[in-house]
Design an enzyme around this catalytic site. Structure first.
Site, PDB file in Angstrom:
ATOM      1  N   GLU A 441      41.585  39.123  43.361  1.00 48.55           N
ATOM      2  CA  GLU A 441      42.833  39.900  43.276  1.00 48.55           C
ATOM      3  C   GLU A 441      44.039  38.978  43.123  1.00 48.55           C
ATOM      4  OE1 GLU A 441      43.271  42.768  42.593  1.00 48.55           O
ATOM      5  OE2 GLU A 441      41.194  43.336  42.906  1.00 48.55           O
TER       6      GLU A 441
HETATM    7  C1  LIG Z   1      32.989  37.523  44.480  1.00 48.38           C
HETATM    8  C2  LIG Z   1      34.007  37.777  43.428  1.00 48.38           C
HETATM    9  C3  LIG Z   1      34.346  39.075  43.109  1.00 48.38           C
HETATM   10  C4  LIG Z   1      35.284  39.325  42.095  1.00 48.38           C
HETATM   11  N1  LIG Z   1      35.541  40.626  41.719  1.00 48.38           N
HETATM   12  C5  LIG Z   1      36.249  40.843  40.579  1.00 48.38           C
HETATM   13  C6  LIG Z   1      36.349  42.152  40.028  1.00 48.38           C
HETATM   14  O1  LIG Z   1      35.830  43.125  40.583  1.00 48.38           O
HETATM   15  N2  LIG Z   1      37.008  42.311  38.855  1.00 48.38           N
HETATM   16  C7  LIG Z   1      37.594  41.256  38.198  1.00 48.38           C
HETATM   17  O2  LIG Z   1      38.167  41.469  37.145  1.00 48.38           O
HETATM   18  N3  LIG Z   1      37.540  40.002  38.719  1.00 48.38           N
HETATM   19  C8  LIG Z   1      36.876  39.775  39.880  1.00 48.38           C
HETATM   20  N4  LIG Z   1      36.785  38.504  40.392  1.00 48.38           N
HETATM   21  C9  LIG Z   1      37.477  37.420  39.716  1.00 48.38           C
HETATM   22  C10 LIG Z   1      38.692  36.923  40.482  1.00 48.38           C
HETATM   23  O3  LIG Z   1      39.703  37.893  40.526  1.00 48.38           O
HETATM   24  C11 LIG Z   1      39.120  35.599  39.828  1.00 48.38           C
HETATM   25  O4  LIG Z   1      38.139  34.636  40.160  1.00 48.38           O
HETATM   26  C12 LIG Z   1      40.508  35.166  40.254  1.00 48.38           C
HETATM   27  O5  LIG Z   1      41.474  36.030  39.725  1.00 48.38           O
HETATM   28  C13 LIG Z   1      40.852  33.725  39.817  1.00 48.38           C
HETATM   29  O6  LIG Z   1      40.529  33.496  38.478  1.00 48.38           O
HETATM   30  P1  LIG Z   1      39.633  32.227  38.100  1.00 48.38           P
HETATM   31  O7  LIG Z   1      38.432  32.251  38.979  1.00 48.38           O
HETATM   32  O8  LIG Z   1      39.391  32.227  36.647  1.00 48.38           O
HETATM   33  O9  LIG Z   1      40.513  30.988  38.516  1.00 48.38           O
HETATM   34  P2  LIG Z   1      41.615  30.236  37.614  1.00 48.38           P
HETATM   35  O10 LIG Z   1      42.515  31.211  36.981  1.00 48.38           O
HETATM   36  O11 LIG Z   1      40.906  29.279  36.737  1.00 48.38           O
HETATM   37  O12 LIG Z   1      42.423  29.469  38.731  1.00 48.38           O
HETATM   38  C14 LIG Z   1      41.900  28.324  39.405  1.00 48.38           C
HETATM   39  C15 LIG Z   1      42.927  27.850  40.425  1.00 48.38           C
HETATM   40  O13 LIG Z   1      44.112  27.453  39.752  1.00 48.38           O
HETATM   41  C16 LIG Z   1      45.253  28.099  40.284  1.00 48.38           C
HETATM   42  N5  LIG Z   1      46.174  28.464  39.216  1.00 48.38           N
HETATM   43  C17 LIG Z   1      45.873  29.011  38.031  1.00 48.38           C
HETATM   44  N6  LIG Z   1      46.993  29.239  37.321  1.00 48.38           N
HETATM   45  C18 LIG Z   1      48.027  28.837  38.062  1.00 48.38           C
HETATM   46  C19 LIG Z   1      49.448  28.823  37.898  1.00 48.38           C
HETATM   47  N7  LIG Z   1      50.022  29.294  36.801  1.00 48.38           N
HETATM   48  N8  LIG Z   1      50.205  28.316  38.895  1.00 48.38           N
HETATM   49  C20 LIG Z   1      49.643  27.867  40.032  1.00 48.38           C
HETATM   50  N9  LIG Z   1      48.318  27.864  40.240  1.00 48.38           N
HETATM   51  C21 LIG Z   1      47.501  28.342  39.275  1.00 48.38           C
HETATM   52  C22 LIG Z   1      44.726  29.356  40.975  1.00 48.38           C
HETATM   53  O14 LIG Z   1      45.554  29.756  42.042  1.00 48.38           O
HETATM   54  C23 LIG Z   1      43.344  28.920  41.432  1.00 48.38           C
HETATM   55  O15 LIG Z   1      43.444  28.362  42.709  1.00 48.38           O
HETATM   56  C24 LIG Z   1      35.904  38.243  41.440  1.00 48.38           C
HETATM   57  C25 LIG Z   1      35.586  36.921  41.802  1.00 48.38           C
HETATM   58  C26 LIG Z   1      34.636  36.687  42.763  1.00 48.38           C
HETATM   59  C27 LIG Z   1      34.271  35.262  43.065  1.00 48.38           C
END
Ligand SMILES: Cc1cc2nc3c(=O)[nH]c(=O)nc-3n(C[C@H](O)[C@H](O)[C@H](O)COP(=O)(O)OP(=O)(O)OC[C@H]3O[C@@H](n4cnc5c(N)ncnc54)[C@H](O)[C@@H]3O)c2cc1C
Length: 595
Positions: A441
């Site tokens: 989220e």
């Molecule tokens: C168990 C689980 C359930 C999930 N359920 C859902 C679901 O139901 N539906 C769905 O759509 N998604 C779901 N997700 C996905 C989840 O919402 C994403 O993993 C999350 O939004 C982060 O995206 P990412 O993993 O690609 O990380 P990234 O976007 O690659 O980010 C990696 C890190 O970099 C930081 N970062 C990135 N951009 C910036 C910025 N501009 N400024 C500062 N920091 C930054 C982030 O804070 C994070 O710490 C789920 C994930 C898991 C693991």
């Protein structure tokens, strides 16, 4: 095995004595939430959570979900029957509109019940939780036809919901998303693409699954301006509303993950799946934000819930585990050693978690009242103020309650010593389960940026000014009462730090945005502490009133816990202010290759 007792009495204190919900009886649904109804609803929810869901928590963790070769997914033993009971109890739709079969009760009731569900079994609670989010998005943005077809089934819990945003190359930055939508002559769309990490994407709990999917219509602009929201059901509904033909979407695999094993986290493949537009073309993010805001508050509640259940088990253990003697001499001379709760450092840990939990619950209820005012009031000014409140507090609740909620599960685990690391006590599961709440989220770093970059400056800072005005108004109103001094003085000081930090951003972050980015997480936590401090001041005032009226030890305990918060937790705002106003220089100086 861990146990759980839903904090029904604490919830009643907040509703009746702190927030006086009877004041809102002019709003739809509030007059139905009479004290008897509240008592009955919370009591029944507590029983279900304590006796049905809590025993399934460990089973769900050990068994996990299983995917068969045909892509179908089975949930752990007992989940199906528990979900049937949840549906029969009407729990998903307690705050949904009556026209779609809901009970129309205030959102505060849903938030409280959801806290109980999450404490008892976080993985299970996500199936109804995501359904509630999807209901909110469809209610706000769906056409009359879509609402009539989907909402009654979802509100009843016959069908569940999901949200599909994430793709392998696109998480935080949704502008990168590639899933395509092709318009068909009949007005529907064909969706093609892969979504990952989709919670509750496939399972055996409901007869249909309603996927809300973000995709880019062919020819739409790049970036976030070209994203639309669609509804793509697993089974295409027949005209009579019953599930019909299988849609071209499937679960490609299940993720193996650190915690919440009982919740199916799916790779979802869309192979030309039939879907219908929700809201307007290219305005999908606005529509999805309705669901995400709802979900963000819900995830904040998950953080609180994990902290609460971990606290309860740690408190029990520290009263029973005998090790060492009290610093001032043995307290239990008849025993070979004193229970570890005599040790100040153990108490510091328990008090820290407890002082957070009680104020965090108040913060959730305060914000849920704003949600109710926003949706149910017909006073334009009150609606606006409530919307401002929710916009400002949503990232704080999501970020702070989950960061601290996770930290609290670790602190509670620590109370068990090495036994906390052993699966039998269940504490390591709480730690593993709580960890995801800081990431999904919108990872918490993004919540902090949302607060500082979007919510503070929005409408010329109107929401923030209203927040300060309310806190300072309360301090002024109560300042003549000497008994309130231990609560009001620290609160005034911390609110002053928050104002200074805000002014520092105004002076230093406009020309150099990195100054805001480097201080945003500290600012979010500082905001959280001030908001929790305000909740403690309100609770202390209510507890004093109750004590005057002859109330019991629980109210004395409230006052002591509130004092602990003011003396030992709130002063952290001074360190946060120092960190924020040091700026971004040392954070940003090293080149990327140096890391
Ligand atoms: C168990 C689980 C359930 C999930 N359920 C859902 C679901 O139901 N539906 C769905 O759509 N998604 C779901 N997700 C996905 C989840 O919402 C994403 O993993 C999350 O939004 C982060 O995206 P990412 O993993 O690609 O990380 P990234 O976007 O690659 O980010 C990696 C890190 O970099 C930081 N970062 C990135 N951009 C910036 C910025 N501009 N400024 C500062 N920091 C930054 C982030 O804070 C994070 O710490 C789920 C994930 C898991 C693991």
């Amino acid at each position: 095995m861990p146990s759980y007792q839903a904090p029904v009495e604490d919830a009643k204190f907040l509703l009746n004595d702190v927030f006086h919900i009877e004041r809102y009886s002019n709003l739809p649904g509030f007059s139905e939430a009479s004290p008897d109804v509240v008592e009955a609803v919370l009591g029944e929810a507590a029983k279900f959570c304590e006796h049905v869901l809590t025993p399934l928590n460990r089973i769900g963790d050990k068994e996990g979900c299983k995917r068969a070769a045909d892509g179908s997914v089975t949930t752990p033993t007992g989940f199906k029957d528990a979900f049937k009971q949840l549906v029969e109890g009407g729990w998903i739709g307690i705050s949904s509109p009556a026209e779609f079969g809901g009970q129309g009760l205030p959102m505060i009731m849903t938030q409280l019940v959801n806290e109980f569900l999450c404490s008892a079994n976080l993985a299970f609670s996500m199936y109804p939780g995501l359904t509630q989010g999807a209901i909110a998005a469809l209610t706000a943005h769906g056409s009359a036809e879509l609402k009539a077809l989907y909402l009654p089934k979802m509100v009843a819990g016959e069908w569940t919901g999901t949200m599909n945003l994430t793709e392998p190359h696109c998480g935080t930055d949704l502008g990168l998303l590639r899933t395509k939508a092709a318009k068909q002559p009949d007005g529907s769309y064909k969706i093609t693409g892969t979504k990952i990490f989709i919670s509750a994407g496939e399972h055996d709990l409901a007869s249909n699954i309603v996927h809300l999917v973000l995709a880019r219509i062919e020819g739409a602009p790049e970036g976030t301006r070209g994203i639309s929201l669609f509804v793509a059901p697993k089974f295409l509904p027949k005209p009579d509303g019953s599930p019909g033909a299988r849609n071209a979407l499937s679960c490609g695999s299940l993720e193996e993950k650190m915690g919440i094993h009982g919740n199916a986290t799916c790779v979802m493949n869309y192979d030309g799946a039939t879907a219908w537009l929700i809201g307007e073309e290219n305005h999908g993010l606005t529509a999805m934000f309705t669901m995400m805001n709802e979900a963000r508050l819900g995830v904040g509640v998950q953080g609180l819930a994990m902290s609460e259940v971990a606290y309860q088990n740690a408190a029990t253990y520290t009263r029973e585990r005998l090790q060492g003697r009290a610093l001032g001499g043995a307290k239990f001379k008849d025993k070979p050693a004193d229970p570890i709760i005599v040790h100040p450092d153990v108490r510091r840990t328990l008090m820290t978690i407890r002082a957070f939990n009680e104020a965090a619950r108040a913060l959730v209820i305060w914000t849920a009242i704003a949600s109710d005012l926003h949706h149910r009031s017909d006073d334009a000014k009150a609606k606006q103020a409530a919307d401002d409140h929710m916009g400002l507090l949503t990232p704080v609740i999501k970020g702070v309650l989950t960061d601290q909620g996770f930290a609290n599960t670790v602190m509670a685990q620590q109370m068990f010593g090495g036994h906390g690391y052993i699966a039998e006590h269940g504490m390591e599961q709480f730690v593993r389960d709580a960890r995801i709440t800081m990431m999904y989220e919108g990872a918490n770093g993004i919540q902090a940026l949302d607060l500082v970059g979007r919510k503070l400056p929005k409408d010329g800072g109107r929401a923030l000014q209203a927040f300060f005005a309310e806190v300072q108004g309360f301090i002024k109103e109560k300042s003549a009462d000497a008994a309130m001094k231990p609560y009001l003085e620290p609160l005034g000081k911390a609110a002053g730090h928050l104002q200074q930090a805000t002014m520092w951003f105004m002076a230093n972050a406009i020309a150099k945005p990195e100054n805001a980015g480097a201080g945003s997480t500290d600012y979010m936590h500082m905001f959280g502490l001030v908001a929790l401090g305000y909740m403690w001041a309100k609770m202390a005032a209510a507890a004093m009133e109750k004590l005057k009226a002859g109330a019991n030890d629980r109210m004395n305990a409230k006052l002591v816990t509130g004092r602990f918060f003011m003396e030992r937790m709130l002063p952290e705002t001074a360190a946060q202010l120092a960190r924020i106003s040091s700026g971004a220089a040392s954070t940003m100086e090293l080149p990327a290759e140096a890391f």
